[in-house]
Structures are given as C-alpha cells and as structure tokens.
Design a protein around this motif. Structure first.
Motif, PDB file in Angstrom:
ATOM      1  N   MET A 173       0.874  -1.161  -0.053  1.00 18.19           N
ATOM      2  CA  MET A 173      -0.085   0.008   0.063  1.00 18.19           C
ATOM      3  C   MET A 173       1.134   1.265  -0.091  1.00 18.19           C
ATOM      4  SD  MET A 173      -3.252   0.948   2.595  1.00 18.19           S
ATOM      5  CE  MET A 173      -3.958  -0.633   2.030  1.00 18.19           C
ATOM      6  N   GLN A 174       2.026   1.220   0.721  1.00 18.09           N
ATOM      7  CA  GLN A 174       2.779   2.423   0.877  1.00 18.09           C
ATOM      8  C   GLN A 174       3.349   2.540  -0.711  1.00 18.09           C
ATOM      9  OE1 GLN A 174       5.962   2.214   3.621  1.00 18.09           O
ATOM     10  NE2 GLN A 174       4.858   0.812   4.872  1.00 18.09           N
ATOM     11  N   MET A 175       3.670   1.593  -1.364  1.00 18.46           N
ATOM     12  CA  MET A 175       4.240   1.560  -2.706  1.00 18.46           C
ATOM     13  C   MET A 175       3.209   2.314  -3.563  1.00 18.46           C
ATOM     14  SD  MET A 175       6.307  -2.016  -3.001  1.00 18.46           S
ATOM     15  CE  MET A 175       6.743  -1.646  -4.573  1.00 18.46           C
ATOM     16  N   GLU A 176       2.018   1.756  -3.503  1.00 24.30           N
ATOM     17  CA  GLU A 176       0.933   2.354  -4.434  1.00 24.30           C
ATOM     18  C   GLU A 176       0.712   3.789  -3.993  1.00 24.30           C
ATOM     19  OE1 GLU A 176      -2.421  -0.163  -3.443  1.00 24.30           O
ATOM     20  OE2 GLU A 176      -1.570  -1.807  -4.669  1.00 24.30           O
ATOM     21  N   LYS A 177       0.829   4.154  -2.863  1.00 26.82           N
ATOM     22  CA  LYS A 177       0.402   5.533  -2.525  1.00 26.82           C
ATOM     23  C   LYS A 177       1.617   6.565  -3.143  1.00 26.82           C
ATOM     24  CE  LYS A 177       0.274   8.583   1.576  1.00 26.82           C
ATOM     25  NZ  LYS A 177       0.209   8.627   2.967  1.00 26.82           N
ATOM     26  N   LYS A 178       2.931   6.227  -2.989  1.00 26.51           N
ATOM     27  CA  LYS A 178       4.009   6.841  -3.522  1.00 26.51           C
ATOM     28  C   LYS A 178       3.935   6.823  -4.967  1.00 26.51           C
ATOM     29  CE  LYS A 178       6.555   8.432  -1.782  1.00 26.51           C
ATOM     30  NZ  LYS A 178       6.707   9.946  -1.276  1.00 26.51           N
ATOM     31  N   ALA A 179       3.605   5.823  -5.906  1.00 25.83           N
ATOM     32  CA  ALA A 179       3.313   5.786  -7.234  1.00 25.83           C
ATOM     33  C   ALA A 179       2.155   6.834  -7.623  1.00 25.83           C
ATOM     34  CB  ALA A 179       2.874   4.315  -7.693  1.00 25.83           C
ATOM     35  N   ASP A 180       1.024   6.832  -6.734  1.00 27.16           N
ATOM     36  CA  ASP A 180       0.244   7.753  -7.060  1.00 27.16           C
ATOM     37  C   ASP A 180       0.458   9.108  -6.954  1.00 27.16           C
ATOM     38  OD1 ASP A 180      -1.648   5.630  -7.550  1.00 27.16           O
ATOM     39  OD2 ASP A 180      -2.636   5.981  -5.670  1.00 27.16           O
ATOM     40  N   GLU A 181       1.536   9.338  -6.004  1.00 26.67           N
ATOM     41  CA  GLU A 181       1.801  10.680  -5.735  1.00 26.67           C
ATOM     42  C   GLU A 181       2.973  11.238  -7.039  1.00 26.67           C
ATOM     43  OE1 GLU A 181       3.831  10.724  -1.923  1.00 26.67           O
ATOM     44  OE2 GLU A 181       2.007  10.690  -1.001  1.00 26.67           O
ATOM     45  N   TYR A 182       3.562  10.415  -7.386  1.00 21.80           N
ATOM     46  CA  TYR A 182       4.557  10.544  -8.413  1.00 21.80           C
ATOM     47  C   TYR A 182       3.747  10.711  -9.692  1.00 21.80           C
ATOM     48  CZ  TYR A 182       8.550  10.330  -5.551  1.00 21.80           C
ATOM     49  OH  TYR A 182       9.573  10.480  -4.721  1.00 21.80           O
ATOM     50  N   ALA A 183       2.731   9.829  -9.834  1.00 22.74           N
ATOM     51  CA  ALA A 183       1.952   9.888 -11.176  1.00 22.74           C
ATOM     52  C   ALA A 183       1.245  11.295 -11.338  1.00 22.74           C
ATOM     53  CB  ALA A 183       0.967   8.910 -11.136  1.00 22.74           C
ATOM     54  N   PHE A 184       0.630  11.832 -10.043  1.00 25.78           N
ATOM     55  CA  PHE A 184       0.202  12.965 -10.213  1.00 25.78           C
ATOM     56  C   PHE A 184       1.256  14.081 -10.223  1.00 25.78           C
ATOM     57  CE2 PHE A 184      -1.130  16.762  -7.253  1.00 25.78           C
ATOM     58  CZ  PHE A 184      -2.372  16.876  -7.936  1.00 25.78           C
ATOM     59  N   LEU A 185       2.114  14.173  -9.736  1.00 18.79           N
ATOM     60  CA  LEU A 185       3.029  15.089  -9.861  1.00 18.79           C
ATOM     61  C   LEU A 185       3.779  15.234 -11.534  1.00 18.79           C
ATOM     62  CD1 LEU A 185       5.309  14.954  -6.803  1.00 18.79           C
ATOM     63  CD2 LEU A 185       3.728  16.754  -7.435  1.00 18.79           C
ATOM     64  N   ILE A 186       3.849  13.808 -11.827  1.00 18.19           N
ATOM     65  CA  ILE A 186       4.279  13.749 -13.391  1.00 18.19           C
ATOM     66  C   ILE A 186       3.386  14.491 -14.427  1.00 18.19           C
ATOM     67  CG2 ILE A 186       4.652  12.209 -15.576  1.00 18.19           C
ATOM     68  CD1 ILE A 186       6.267  10.456 -13.078  1.00 18.19           C
ATOM     69  N   TRP A 187       2.067  14.165 -13.987  1.00 16.97           N
ATOM     70  CA  TRP A 187       1.007  14.730 -14.698  1.00 16.97           C
ATOM     71  C   TRP A 187       0.937  16.521 -14.689  1.00 16.97           C
ATOM     72  CZ3 TRP A 187      -4.696  14.086 -12.477  1.00 16.97           C
ATOM     73  CH2 TRP A 187      -5.624  14.696 -13.363  1.00 16.97           C
ATOM     74  N   GLN A 188       0.812  16.548 -13.548  1.00 15.14           N
ATOM     75  CA  GLN A 188       0.487  18.193 -13.578  1.00 15.14           C
ATOM     76  C   GLN A 188       1.878  18.954 -13.673  1.00 15.14           C
ATOM     77  OE1 GLN A 188      -2.348  19.490 -13.004  1.00 15.14           O
ATOM     78  NE2 GLN A 188      -3.183  17.543 -13.058  1.00 15.14           N
ATOM     79  N   LEU A 189       3.204  18.613 -13.401  1.00 19.75           N
ATOM     80  CA  LEU A 189       4.167  19.391 -13.852  1.00 19.75           C
ATOM     81  C   LEU A 189       4.895  19.098 -15.188  1.00 19.75           C
ATOM     82  CD1 LEU A 189       6.066  19.119 -10.423  1.00 19.75           C
ATOM     83  CD2 LEU A 189       4.279  20.735 -11.233  1.00 19.75           C
ATOM     84  N   GLY A 190       3.896  18.293 -15.915  1.00 16.07           N
ATOM     85  CA  GLY A 190       4.463  18.073 -17.383  1.00 16.07           C
ATOM     86  C   GLY A 190       5.764  17.247 -17.434  1.00 16.07           C
ATOM     87  N   ILE A 191       6.245  16.587 -16.657  1.00 14.12           N
ATOM     88  CA  ILE A 191       7.489  15.573 -16.764  1.00 14.12           C
ATOM     89  C   ILE A 191       7.560  14.676 -17.530  1.00 14.12           C
ATOM     90  CG2 ILE A 191       9.211  14.100 -15.552  1.00 14.12           C
ATOM     91  CD1 ILE A 191       7.848  15.506 -12.784  1.00 14.12           C
TER      92      ILE A 191
END
Length: 462
Positions: A443-461
C-alpha cells in the motif's frame, strides 16, 4: 499499579528505574504540551511519589545512575542544558548544571562508558560530543557533514557504542565507536539499489516575510541544469518541535532521477533551533510557519531552481495544514499540491477524535482570544469563490483517529465549488487505513506511485 493520574485523563506517563533498582522515576506528559512533570520514589521506603518538577511548562527528560538523575531541560535554556539532581538532596537549589546551554540545541543524550554522550543539532544537522560526568568535553565524533544521527546505543559501562547515521546522500549506516582507542568505524550500512554518489545536497539560507533567516536543504541529481525550469517538490512540516533533518530515501531518488529537485526548509514551529523557534510558530504565531514556507517557494523561484508552473508542495498531518494554508494564501505560487492526512477546519478540529490533545499547540475556537487567529488562517474558512486554485491531491484514511477524514472531505467540496481553474481537486480516501503508521508495504508503494503519477501529470514531466 504503581502510578496513576485519574484527575487528568490526557496525561501519559513513562517510568525509569535506577541502575541499583532503588529509585523509580515517572515522567508525566499532558497532551501535546511541550512540557512535562517528573516524580520520584525511593523504593526502599514506603510512601507516595514525590514531585521533582511540577507544572507542564518545560521539558525534562533523561536517565538515572544510582541516586543521580541527569536531565536535559529547556527550563532557563531555550536550546537545552543538562543538569544533575541528587535524589537524596532533590531541592532545586541543589541542582547542578553539568552542560550549559550553547548556540547548538541539545537533542538528546545517553550515558555510555561512564560518559555523557550528547547529540546536538547544529543548523539542523547532527553533532555528537562526549563529556565526563562533570561536564568536561572529551571528544567530538568525526561524522560526515549534513547528516542526522538517530539512535545512540550502549550501556553505562560498555567500552563501545553504536551510532545510527543517515543523510540525503548516505543510506542508513551504523558506526561503532571504541572509547579506549578513540576510534570511529563503519560497522554496517543498509544496502540500497541506487548509487548515493549520483546525488548532491546542500544547505542554503533565506529570509522570511518578517526578515527571520530560515535554513533549507536542497537535493538534486549531479549534473542537473538548474535553469529555472526544474520540477521541484517543496516539503514542509513546521510544528510540535519536530526536527526536519537530512534523511536517505530510495523513493526520493526516483524523483531526483526524473530531473526533480527536492527542498526541505526548517520552518518555525519545529525544534531545530530551540524552544523559542518552536514558540515562534505555534498558537498566535502560526502564520509565521506559512510565511516561512511561502518565502522558501519564492526563494526557489528567484534563484532559478524552478517556476510556479513547475513547483509542487507536499505535507502531511500538521504539514497538511501547512500546505493547505499555503495554497489558499498563495494559489498563484504552486502548480500542484499533495495534502496528506490534513487538519483544515481549524475552528472545529478539536471536537473530533484525539485532536483535543493539540490545543496547547494550536489553541481552541472555544477561547475567545484564540478564535480570531484560527479563523484568519484556517484553510477551509479561507477558500474564496472564483479563485484559480492549483491541482490538489488530498489523501486520507477513513479510520484516521488523529486527523479526522472530515477535513479533506469538506475541503474538496469547498474547493471544487469555488475554483475557477480547470486543475483537478482530487480525494484519495483509503478505506482501511489511519494516519499512515503500519501501512503495508504494498500500500505504501501504491501511495507513492500515485503521488509521483500526479506530479508527473501536473508538472509535465516527460
């Protein structure tokens, strides 16, 4: 049952027994108050516990060797001092200062090899010094710079001790110190699947809104061009004397490998620079914490690390309150926000679960003197219709007994109704988790993956 306080249900206690089993020490804590009381009892005699320190005004913690109780305290020393109390003569006029207050904060100490091993914070980084019981300086451990010392272990008469150390560029490492040889050696380092030498860290200083200097750590991958267009994650906490110091994280390295920059400021409300630093960010001074955080963001932009379209902020619990306040006060400054397990309705927070314990830190709307400043910064009460808010990912757990999930639920509804931007306002509500502790690894890994996916999406990485 050896001690109880039915008169105050919010009190927690911790016992200590002297080496010769004669004296029992009880330390009593009241909620989230930064002070505590100390009681003692001679077990060779009948009778009740006797108060050594009364009131919850200052912090007293330490260890006992036979009849001598060694305590670190911020009573008369904002950055702490270490005193010795002979329990056969416990009157305050007989207390002896062994290690006086200095420019660096005393974070803790241990009694090992008949020495006082003292852990200091110097500019939010650890320093370990060894003293005799009389307070005579013996040695400073030659640890790597810009790092954090965790546990220091060893018994009072051991010839060696073990020191846990980590930094942004050094995985958790156990050092062994030989007292007789005055030798520090690496005993064990936790294996990681990244190369720590690929990254670099530094500490900078900037000025907050009122001119107060604030320190900040910045981490990035070596060779990254700092051209004002770097995706940057600014994390903060700023409360409850919590020290935000260097640490190693393999998941942070994932962010750095994407070209990201990570920034960690030492905001007021924390304990990095003593109790005065803490008090400058609590109760009626809480706005200072938000000002410090906003000033950190402005510094990163002004110094060409990033820009508002590439800047994200993150915080959890009290840090969730921090980023919640920052985004409603300066929505133009951030592109994305990760707001975890937050407090957001500061008028009613104390009515839910165990949050009443935090009244000493925040105050209460039931106090007419404290309601105005709580209303002034409460994120939920400062959402304004027609404002272009940044993208937000709220995170919470349905069984969070520390920060009730009503906070992000209400905030999501308010922001979705108020925002004039197309940026998403999202809520990730876990059904079977609480405040984050004990979360399974998957669950920790899923949470961190969701956070990074959100940042990649919003910051245009890319």
């Amino acid at each position: 049952l050896f001690y109880e306080r039915p008169d105050i249900k919010e009190i927690g206690i911790g016992p200590q027994l002297s080496r010769d089993n004669r004296f029992l020490i009880v330390t009593a804590y009241y909620g989230s108050s930064s002070g505590n009381e100390v009681y003692y009892r001679d077990l060779t005699q009948s009778g009740e516990f006797k108060p050594l320190v009364s009131g919850f005004n200052y912090r007293y913690t330490g260890d006992i060797i036979d009849s001598i109780l060694y305590l670190m305290t911020n009573d008369g020393a904002s950055k702490y001092r270490i005193i010795a109390v002979n329990l056969f003569h416990p009157e305050k006029e007989n207390w002896k200062t062994i290690i006086p207050e200095s420019d660096d904060i005393i974070e803790g100490f241990a009694i090992i090899n008949n020495h006082l091993v003292v852990k200091y914070l110097h500019n939010a980084c650890s320093v370990v010094k060894i003293y005799s019981f009389d307070g005579v300086f013996q040695q400073e451990l030659n640890l790597p710079p810009l790092g954090t010392v965790g546990a220091i272990s060893g018994r009072w008469n051991d010839p060696e001790m073990f020191v846990y150390y980590q930094s942004f560029t050094c995985p958790g490492t156990i050092f062994r110190y030989d007292f007789e040889k005055n030798e520090l050696s690496k005993y064990y380092q936790y294996p990681v699947k990244v190369n720590p030498n690929d990254y670099e860290a530094k500490q900078v200083w900037y000025k907050s809104k009122d001119g107060t200097p604030v320190s900040m750590f910045i981490v990035n991958k070596k060779g990254v061009a700092l051209n004002g267009n770097n995706p940057t994650l600014l994390y903060g906490y700023g409360g409850f004397t919590s020290n935000e110091t260097p640490y190693f994280s393999s998941t942070l390295c994932v962010w750095l490998d994407m070209g990201g920059v990570y920034a960690l400021p030492n905001l007021r409300g924390g304990g990095e620079y003593g109790e005065a630093w803490h008090r400058a960010g609590m109760l009626e001074n809480k706005q200072n914490v938000f000002d410090d955080f906003i000033a950190a963001a402005e510094w990163l932009i002004d110094n060409k690390y990033t820009n508002p379209k590439k800047l994200a902020i993150s915080g959890g619990s009290n840090g969730g309150l921090l980023v919640g306040a920052a985004m409603v006060q300066r929505p133009d400054l951030f592109k994305a926000v990760i707001c975890g397990a937050p407090l957001l309705d500061m008028v009613r927070y104390h009515l839910f679960n165990i949050a009443r314990f935090w009244i000493p830190e925040y105050g209460s709307s039931e106090n007419a003197m404290q309601l105005p400043y709580l209303l002034a910064y409460s994120p939920y009460h400062n959402v304004k219709k027609g404002t272009a808010y940044p993208a937000v990912l709220f995170q919470s757990g349905e069984v969070d007994w520390r920060t009730h999930p009503m906070h992000p639920r209400k905030m999501v509804a308010a922001m979705q109704a108020a925002t004039s931007s197309d940026a998403p306002i999202l809520l990730d509500m876990e059904r079977k988790t609480g405040h984050g502790w004990g979360m399974p690894l998957g669950m920790q890994m899923e949470k961190k993956a969701d956070e990074y996916a959100f940042l990649i999406w919003q910051l245009g990485i890319k």
